[in-house]
Design an enzyme around this catalytic site. Structure first.
Site, PDB file in Angstrom:
ATOM      1  N   CYS A 133       0.911  -1.156   0.005  1.00 29.60           N
ATOM      2  CA  CYS A 133      -0.075  -0.016  -0.012  1.00 29.60           C
ATOM      3  C   CYS A 133       0.664   1.287   0.188  1.00 29.60           C
ATOM      4  O   CYS A 133       1.313   1.614   1.105  1.00 29.60           O
ATOM      5  CB  CYS A 133      -1.056   0.207   1.018  1.00 29.60           C
ATOM      6  SG  CYS A 133      -2.100   1.622   1.009  1.00 29.60           S
ATOM      7  N   CYS A 136      -0.490   4.045   2.102  1.00 30.21           N
ATOM      8  CA  CYS A 136      -0.291   3.843   3.595  1.00 30.21           C
ATOM      9  C   CYS A 136       1.038   4.469   3.944  1.00 30.21           C
ATOM     10  O   CYS A 136       1.468   4.917   4.876  1.00 30.21           O
ATOM     11  CB  CYS A 136      -0.527   2.539   4.189  1.00 30.21           C
ATOM     12  SG  CYS A 136      -1.986   1.786   3.120  1.00 30.21           S
ATOM     13  N   ASP A 137       2.173   3.617   3.209  1.00 27.66           N
ATOM     14  CA  ASP A 137       3.518   3.533   3.382  1.00 27.66           C
ATOM     15  C   ASP A 137       4.404   4.455   2.824  1.00 27.66           C
ATOM     16  O   ASP A 137       5.621   4.759   3.156  1.00 27.66           O
ATOM     17  CB  ASP A 137       3.922   2.036   3.332  1.00 27.66           C
ATOM     18  CG  ASP A 137       3.070   1.032   4.322  1.00 27.66           C
ATOM     19  OD1 ASP A 137       2.752   1.614   5.265  1.00 27.66           O
ATOM     20  OD2 ASP A 137       3.200   0.158   3.838  1.00 27.66           O
TER      21      ASP A 137
END
Ligand code: NAP
Length: 307
Positions: A133, A136-137
């Site tokens: 992701c 997300c990261d």
């Protein structure tokens, strides 16, 4: 045996929203939470596109609040993973091993998971450089070198997004042509910050404590090359969590639920919500929207049984 009005399989935003609507509509509802209670949101950090939170909200916090909200209206919860179902006669049966649950209706909201490559080192270095992701990261890879694996729209989107943080972004694709829509592919091909390695797959993810490099295999020449990277983002598709359904409801060739009218599967009284059917949007907010619809449809369905 206790008979529920509705059994909800899955505890992401789709399942919990369905539970909130069903319980608030006075149905006796049970949520079977599954192997990853809270679903995919629990693997992310801040959710910035869930409306109502100017500065975003932590993914875990968001689903925890949903769970509490559903409980407040009387939804029962069990930390159990469904292993089998039988929808061949009323009431519908849902099994966790030998344990049987019965429901007049069922909402399938068991979501989807990221497809993994299966290459050496992938499991060991997951969350230590290997990610599924970028949204997300990506932030953690400021000024770093990363690869994005895949040739679909998600890979294009993630590569583009990562250019906001990373020093270099390289898309690695197993063929010599992207599957992505032209507009998304062109965006990547025309972006100076992104390069592409064609005809290649990952043979291994390498590194001791964290990812240090990947070994790529050229699918045409079979030659291996080691490329130094700090991050590898897998964007090679998703797999719906439908294995436990067997052939109880109609699934498409990719094993996603085939959608009928008004959130129904092809079986009366069995509804769906979220990523278990949605191959396109996969957003927390669209899953919640599906859960709302399925919750409303279940209320109507149970009313129709009592008419
Ligand atoms: P996808 O379209 O299924 O693409 C998966 C990509 O991964 C393909 O390029 C595939 O290669 C590659 N791949 C699959 N298994 C692999 C493996 N084991 N090793 C290496 N590569 C592998 O999945 P997606 O990109 O997640 O998109 C899913 C759906 O969401 C699509 O309908 C897409 O249009 C939609 N979507 C839309 C947007 C948007 O419009 N903004 C954004 C994201 C996603 P091959 O091409 O060789 O099969």
């Amino acid at each position: 045996m206790e008979l529920y009005d509705v059994i909800i399989i899955g505890s992401g935003p789709a399942g919990y929203t369905a539970a909130i609507y069903a319980s608030r509509g006075n149905l006796k509802a049970l949520v079977l939470k599954g192997t990853q209670p809270g679903g995919q949101l629990t693997t992310t950090t801040v959710i910035e596109n869930w409306p109502g939170f100017e500065n975003g909200i932590d993914g875990n916090e968001l689903v925890m609040q949903m769970e509490k909200q559903a409980k407040r209206f009387g939804t029962e919860m069990a930390n159990e993973t469904v292993t089998k179902v039988d929808f061949s006669s009323a009431p519908h049966k849902v099994y966790v091993g030998d344990k049987e649950y019965q429901g007049k209706a069922v909402i399938i909201a068991s979501g989807a998971r990221s497809r993994m490559t299966g290459a050496e080192g992938e499991d060991r270095l997951f969350a230590k450089g290997v990610s599924t992701c970028a949204t997300c990261d990506g932030f953690f890879y400021k000024g770093k070198d990363v690869i994005v694996l895949g040739g679909g729209d998600t890979a294009m989107e993630e590569a583009h997004f990562l250019t906001n943080f990373c020093k270099t972004v390289t898309v690695v694709h197993r063929r010599d042509k992207f599957r992505a829509s032209k507009i998304m592919a062109d965006r990547v091909l025309n972006n100076e910050k992104i390069s592409v390695i064609w005809d290649s797959t990952v043979k291994s993810f390498n590194g001791k404590e964290k990812l240090e490099s990947v070994t790529l295999t050229n699918t045409k020449t079979n030659e291996d090359t080691e490329v130094k990277v700090d991050g590898a983002f897998l964007a090679i598709g998703h797999i719906p969590n439908t294995e436990y359904l067997g052939d109880a409801v109609e699934l498409d060739e990719k094993k996603y639920i085939v959608s009928g009218e008004h959130m129904q599967t092809n079986v009366a009284g069995v509804f769906y919500a979220g990523d278990v059917e949605d191959q396109r949007y996969r957003q927390a907010v669209t899953a919640a929207s599906d859960g709302c619809r399925a919750g409303i449809e279940v209320i109507k369905y149970i009313e129709s049984l009592n008419d």
